[in-house]
Design a protein around this motif. Structure first.
Motif, PDB file in Angstrom:
ATOM      1  N   VAL A 112       0.854  -1.185   0.000  1.00 20.61           N
ATOM      2  CA  VAL A 112       0.000   0.000   0.000  1.00 20.61           C
ATOM      3  C   VAL A 112       0.888   1.233   0.000  1.00 20.61           C
ATOM      4  CG1 VAL A 112      -1.688   1.296   1.357  1.00 20.61           C
ATOM      5  CG2 VAL A 112      -1.836  -1.206   1.232  1.00 20.61           C
ATOM      6  N   SER A 113       0.644   2.155  -0.930  1.00 20.28           N
ATOM      7  CA  SER A 113       1.478   3.350  -1.004  1.00 20.28           C
ATOM      8  C   SER A 113       0.605   4.552  -1.356  1.00 20.28           C
ATOM      9  CB  SER A 113       2.566   3.147  -2.059  1.00 20.28           C
ATOM     10  OG  SER A 113       3.272   4.350  -2.255  1.00 20.28           O
ATOM     11  N   PRO A 114       0.138   5.270  -0.334  1.00 20.76           N
ATOM     12  CA  PRO A 114      -0.753   6.407  -0.595  1.00 20.76           C
ATOM     13  C   PRO A 114      -0.124   7.424  -1.545  1.00 20.76           C
ATOM     14  CG  PRO A 114      -0.646   5.922   1.751  1.00 20.76           C
ATOM     15  CD  PRO A 114       0.399   5.083   1.094  1.00 20.76           C
ATOM     16  N   LEU A 115       1.192   7.635  -1.409  1.00 25.02           N
ATOM     17  CA  LEU A 115       1.863   8.628  -2.253  1.00 25.02           C
ATOM     18  C   LEU A 115       1.836   8.239  -3.727  1.00 25.02           C
ATOM     19  CD1 LEU A 115       5.043   9.871  -0.370  1.00 25.02           C
ATOM     20  CD2 LEU A 115       3.060  11.184  -1.101  1.00 25.02           C
ATOM     21  N   GLU A 116       1.947   6.919  -3.991  1.00 23.53           N
ATOM     22  CA  GLU A 116       1.949   6.482  -5.387  1.00 23.53           C
ATOM     23  C   GLU A 116       0.569   6.041  -5.850  1.00 23.53           C
ATOM     24  OE1 GLU A 116       5.123   3.848  -6.590  1.00 23.53           O
ATOM     25  OE2 GLU A 116       6.418   4.639  -5.023  1.00 23.53           O
ATOM     26  N   GLY A 117      -0.435   6.279  -4.987  1.00 23.97           N
ATOM     27  CA  GLY A 117      -1.804   5.953  -5.363  1.00 23.97           C
ATOM     28  C   GLY A 117      -2.094   4.464  -5.407  1.00 23.97           C
ATOM     29  N   ILE A 118      -1.328   3.656  -4.642  1.00 25.58           N
ATOM     30  CA  ILE A 118      -1.587   2.211  -4.599  1.00 25.58           C
ATOM     31  C   ILE A 118      -2.371   1.907  -3.327  1.00 25.58           C
ATOM     32  CG2 ILE A 118      -0.568  -0.099  -4.608  1.00 25.58           C
ATOM     33  CD1 ILE A 118       1.899   1.145  -5.941  1.00 25.58           C
ATOM     34  N   ASP A 121      -6.866  -2.260  -2.583  1.00 25.60           N
ATOM     35  CA  ASP A 121      -7.564  -2.988  -3.646  1.00 25.60           C
ATOM     36  C   ASP A 121      -6.645  -3.270  -4.829  1.00 25.60           C
ATOM     37  OD1 ASP A 121      -9.785  -2.868  -2.089  1.00 25.60           O
ATOM     38  OD2 ASP A 121     -10.621  -1.095  -3.100  1.00 25.60           O
ATOM     39  N   ASP A 122      -5.507  -2.579  -4.909  1.00 19.72           N
ATOM     40  CA  ASP A 122      -4.586  -2.781  -6.028  1.00 19.72           C
ATOM     41  C   ASP A 122      -3.638  -3.953  -5.771  1.00 19.72           C
ATOM     42  OD1 ASP A 122      -5.606  -0.530  -7.395  1.00 19.72           O
ATOM     43  OD2 ASP A 122      -4.463   0.756  -6.039  1.00 19.72           O
ATOM     44  N   ILE A 123      -3.539  -4.396  -4.518  1.00 21.64           N
ATOM     45  CA  ILE A 123      -2.683  -5.547  -4.216  1.00 21.64           C
ATOM     46  C   ILE A 123      -3.572  -6.657  -3.631  1.00 21.64           C
ATOM     47  CG2 ILE A 123      -0.648  -4.092  -3.902  1.00 21.64           C
ATOM     48  CD1 ILE A 123      -1.011  -4.396  -0.898  1.00 21.64           C
ATOM     49  N   ARG A 124      -2.992  -7.839  -3.365  1.00 18.88           N
ATOM     50  CA  ARG A 124      -3.831  -8.990  -3.008  1.00 18.88           C
ATOM     51  C   ARG A 124      -4.075  -9.098  -1.495  1.00 18.88           C
ATOM     52  NH1 ARG A 124       0.002 -11.231  -6.359  1.00 18.88           N
ATOM     53  NH2 ARG A 124      -0.542 -11.047  -8.581  1.00 18.88           N
ATOM     54  N   VAL A 125      -4.684  -8.034  -0.940  1.00 22.25           N
ATOM     55  CA  VAL A 125      -4.987  -8.033   0.480  1.00 22.25           C
ATOM     56  C   VAL A 125      -6.257  -8.841   0.740  1.00 22.25           C
ATOM     57  CG1 VAL A 125      -5.807  -6.557   2.356  1.00 22.25           C
ATOM     58  CG2 VAL A 125      -3.802  -5.875   1.034  1.00 22.25           C
ATOM     59  N   HIS A 126      -7.261  -8.642  -0.098  1.00 23.23           N
ATOM     60  CA  HIS A 126      -8.532  -9.337   0.134  1.00 23.23           C
ATOM     61  C   HIS A 126      -8.378 -10.838  -0.076  1.00 23.23           C
ATOM     62  CE1 HIS A 126     -10.346  -5.510   0.704  1.00 23.23           C
ATOM     63  NE2 HIS A 126      -9.919  -5.083  -0.482  1.00 23.23           N
ATOM     64  N   GLU A 127      -7.519 -11.208  -1.026  1.00 24.48           N
ATOM     65  CA  GLU A 127      -7.232 -12.622  -1.247  1.00 24.48           C
ATOM     66  C   GLU A 127      -6.607 -13.230   0.013  1.00 24.48           C
ATOM     67  OE1 GLU A 127      -6.716 -10.221  -3.317  1.00 24.48           O
ATOM     68  OE2 GLU A 127      -7.037 -10.798  -5.406  1.00 24.48           O
ATOM     69  N   LEU A 128      -5.762 -12.424   0.693  1.00 27.06           N
ATOM     70  CA  LEU A 128      -5.121 -12.897   1.923  1.00 27.06           C
ATOM     71  C   LEU A 128      -6.169 -13.093   3.026  1.00 27.06           C
ATOM     72  CD1 LEU A 128      -2.607 -13.541   3.621  1.00 27.06           C
ATOM     73  CD2 LEU A 128      -2.378 -11.085   4.078  1.00 27.06           C
ATOM     74  N   VAL A 129      -7.058 -12.106   3.186  1.00 28.66           N
ATOM     75  CA  VAL A 129      -8.106 -12.199   4.214  1.00 28.66           C
ATOM     76  C   VAL A 129      -8.991 -13.420   3.954  1.00 28.66           C
ATOM     77  CG1 VAL A 129     -10.115 -11.026   5.207  1.00 28.66           C
ATOM     78  CG2 VAL A 129      -8.069  -9.708   4.610  1.00 28.66           C
ATOM     79  N   LYS A 130      -9.322 -13.627   2.676  1.00 30.41           N
ATOM     80  CA  LYS A 130     -10.159 -14.775   2.299  1.00 30.41           C
ATOM     81  C   LYS A 130      -9.449 -16.080   2.665  1.00 30.41           C
ATOM     82  CE  LYS A 130     -12.541 -16.545  -1.840  1.00 30.41           C
ATOM     83  NZ  LYS A 130     -11.624 -17.339  -2.672  1.00 30.41           N
ATOM     84  N   ARG A 131      -8.146 -16.142   2.339  1.00 26.06           N
ATOM     85  CA  ARG A 131      -7.378 -17.363   2.621  1.00 26.06           C
ATOM     86  C   ARG A 131      -7.313 -17.616   4.126  1.00 26.06           C
ATOM     87  NH1 ARG A 131      -1.077 -18.144   0.746  1.00 26.06           N
ATOM     88  NH2 ARG A 131      -0.662 -20.094   1.883  1.00 26.06           N
ATOM     89  N   VAL A 132      -7.095 -16.540   4.911  1.00 27.95           N
ATOM     90  CA  VAL A 132      -7.015 -16.692   6.366  1.00 27.95           C
ATOM     91  C   VAL A 132      -8.361 -17.172   6.913  1.00 27.95           C
ATOM     92  CG1 VAL A 132      -6.810 -15.382   8.527  1.00 27.95           C
ATOM     93  CG2 VAL A 132      -5.142 -15.034   6.690  1.00 27.95           C
ATOM     94  N   SER A 133      -9.456 -16.584   6.422  1.00 27.36           N
ATOM     95  CA  SER A 133     -10.775 -16.972   6.939  1.00 27.36           C
ATOM     96  C   SER A 133     -11.129 -18.401   6.546  1.00 27.36           C
ATOM     97  CB  SER A 133     -11.848 -15.996   6.453  1.00 27.36           C
ATOM     98  OG  SER A 133     -12.057 -16.177   5.071  1.00 27.36           O
ATOM     99  N   GLU A 134     -10.619 -18.858   5.410  1.00 27.02           N
ATOM    100  CA  GLU A 134     -10.941 -20.214   4.956  1.00 27.02           C
ATOM    101  C   GLU A 134     -10.046 -21.277   5.581  1.00 27.02           C
ATOM    102  OE1 GLU A 134     -12.632 -19.020   0.508  1.00 27.02           O
ATOM    103  OE2 GLU A 134     -10.770 -20.153   0.706  1.00 27.02           O
ATOM    104  N   ASP A 149       5.791   2.529   3.563  1.00 30.90           N
ATOM    105  CA  ASP A 149       4.736   1.813   2.845  1.00 30.90           C
ATOM    106  C   ASP A 149       4.576   0.392   3.371  1.00 30.90           C
ATOM    107  OD1 ASP A 149       4.326   4.044   1.362  1.00 30.90           O
ATOM    108  OD2 ASP A 149       5.444   3.337  -0.404  1.00 30.90           O
ATOM    109  N   GLY A 150       5.708  -0.264   3.659  1.00 28.89           N
ATOM    110  CA  GLY A 150       5.660  -1.617   4.211  1.00 28.89           C
ATOM    111  C   GLY A 150       4.942  -1.628   5.552  1.00 28.89           C
ATOM    112  N   GLU A 151       5.305  -0.670   6.406  1.00 32.32           N
ATOM    113  CA  GLU A 151       4.693  -0.579   7.737  1.00 32.32           C
ATOM    114  C   GLU A 151       3.189  -0.306   7.624  1.00 32.32           C
ATOM    115  OE1 GLU A 151       6.324  -1.018  10.579  1.00 32.32           O
ATOM    116  OE2 GLU A 151       8.422  -0.918   9.956  1.00 32.32           O
ATOM    117  N   THR A 152       2.827   0.591   6.685  1.00 32.39           N
ATOM    118  CA  THR A 152       1.412   0.916   6.464  1.00 32.39           C
ATOM    119  C   THR A 152       0.643  -0.346   6.079  1.00 32.39           C
ATOM    120  OG1 THR A 152       2.152   3.034   5.597  1.00 32.39           O
ATOM    121  CG2 THR A 152      -0.143   2.447   5.189  1.00 32.39           C
TER     122      THR A 152
END
Lengths: 205, 205
Positions: A112-118, A121-134, A149-152
């Motif tokens: 996630v990088s607010p400065l670069e507009g990322i 939803d542009d990276i696979r965060v939701h896929e990770l949450v889905k995998r964890v929940s499953e 950005d890494g810390e964010t």
């Protein structure tokens, strides 16, 4: 430049598009390949054709794969309850090289990088949450670059997973092995003092 | 190393066979190509296929060529009565880069080296003699490496051509432009003193 052959010129052009390869290195590569009799040209052609036609993305961890599931995800010896979250496939390979991790990965494809507009939803965060929940893994190891950005990204993911029973850790940061303390930057040195660890006579590597 | 994909592994293997490319650089190249969307993979494949199927050796100068005669030999603007004798195609490209030669070339494909068992019959000396006897050029410029083997080759060729009316020259040797005199090796420095040239106010470059 004036080449005796257009074919040579186009090959040099094609190879100089590779990262950190200039005209001179490309020329050396192309002349080497032109003179080679050990099928190096054919091997490069075949391997690139395989990448174009057959290389997939693993549907579990999003690393490169030959099949639906990559060699790591489909390996029964790898701990499925430990997921190491990385930014890119390059990091998977770097960690695999250390031979000190036997869990599985999740490749975010960026941070996630607010400065670069990322955004998330542009990276696979939701896929990770889905995998964890499953799959309900025990531990998430955040191996992201120690940048803002890494810390964010780590903060954001930990918020999303607050309702899950999962331990989230980050890889240790501090002065590198073999590095000189006086050469370490102040933030690294400062943090490595504040997160000092009790000394143990058993070496930890 | 443990890769998530066999295809990736084979591509890294194929690229690390290139000169001065190790596993790490090959990995960077392959990941770059796998993610690329500008047809870099396709361009490399096409150029290597052209090298395999269509690259020829010029029947006049023995440089690489797309047709019977290379772009240099078939260029009407190049002086056909001046032949620059070089060891390899790499040297042709290096001299072309300087843009200070407008004659044609003859690629020997090596130098005579008694220690390594390379005799005149192993390189294209007889082809050169044949070309000289047929086309009667005015000048032969020997641009061979300043080594014992290079000198031997020049001596041998000059003996073979003793009966022809042709001027044979070697490229100038001496301290390099921009080089420091104290760093030049003793043979180079010694020879550059003994073959000193009269000073002219017109710069010679």
């Amino acid at each position: 430049m004036n080449y005796s052959s257009k074919i040579l010129e186009e090959a040099i052009e094609a190879f100089s598009a590779l990262p950190s390869v200039g005209k001179k290195s490309a020329l050396r590569m192309v002349l080497h390949l032109a003179q080679d009799k050990n099928f190096k040209k054919e091997k490069i052609i075949t391997s690139l054709q395989s990448i174009i036609n057959d290389l997939k993305v693993c549907q579990n961890c999003f690393s490169y794969s030959d099949t639906e599931l990559c060699n790591i995800c489909s390996n029964p010896l790898r701990k499925k309850d430990q997921i190491c979250v990385v930014e890119s496939i390059k990091d998977v390979i770097a960690i695999e090289e250390t031979q000190s991790f036997s869990g599985t990965y999740h490749v975010l494809g960026g941070v996630v990088s607010p400065l670069e507009g990322i955004g998330p939803d542009d990276i696979r965060v939701h896929e990770l949450v889905k995998r964890v929940s499953e799959t309900k893994p025990d531990e998430l190891i955040m191996a992201l670059s120690p940048t803002i950005d890494g810390e964010t990204t780590i903060f954001y993911i930990s918020k999303l997973l607050a309702n899950f029973e999962i331990s989230i850790s980050t890889i240790a940061r501090g002065v590198a092995f073999g590095g000189e303390i006086s050469y370490a930057d102040e933030i690294t040195l400062g943090r490595s003092i504040s997160s000092r660890q009790p000394y143990s006579q058993k070496a930890s590597f």
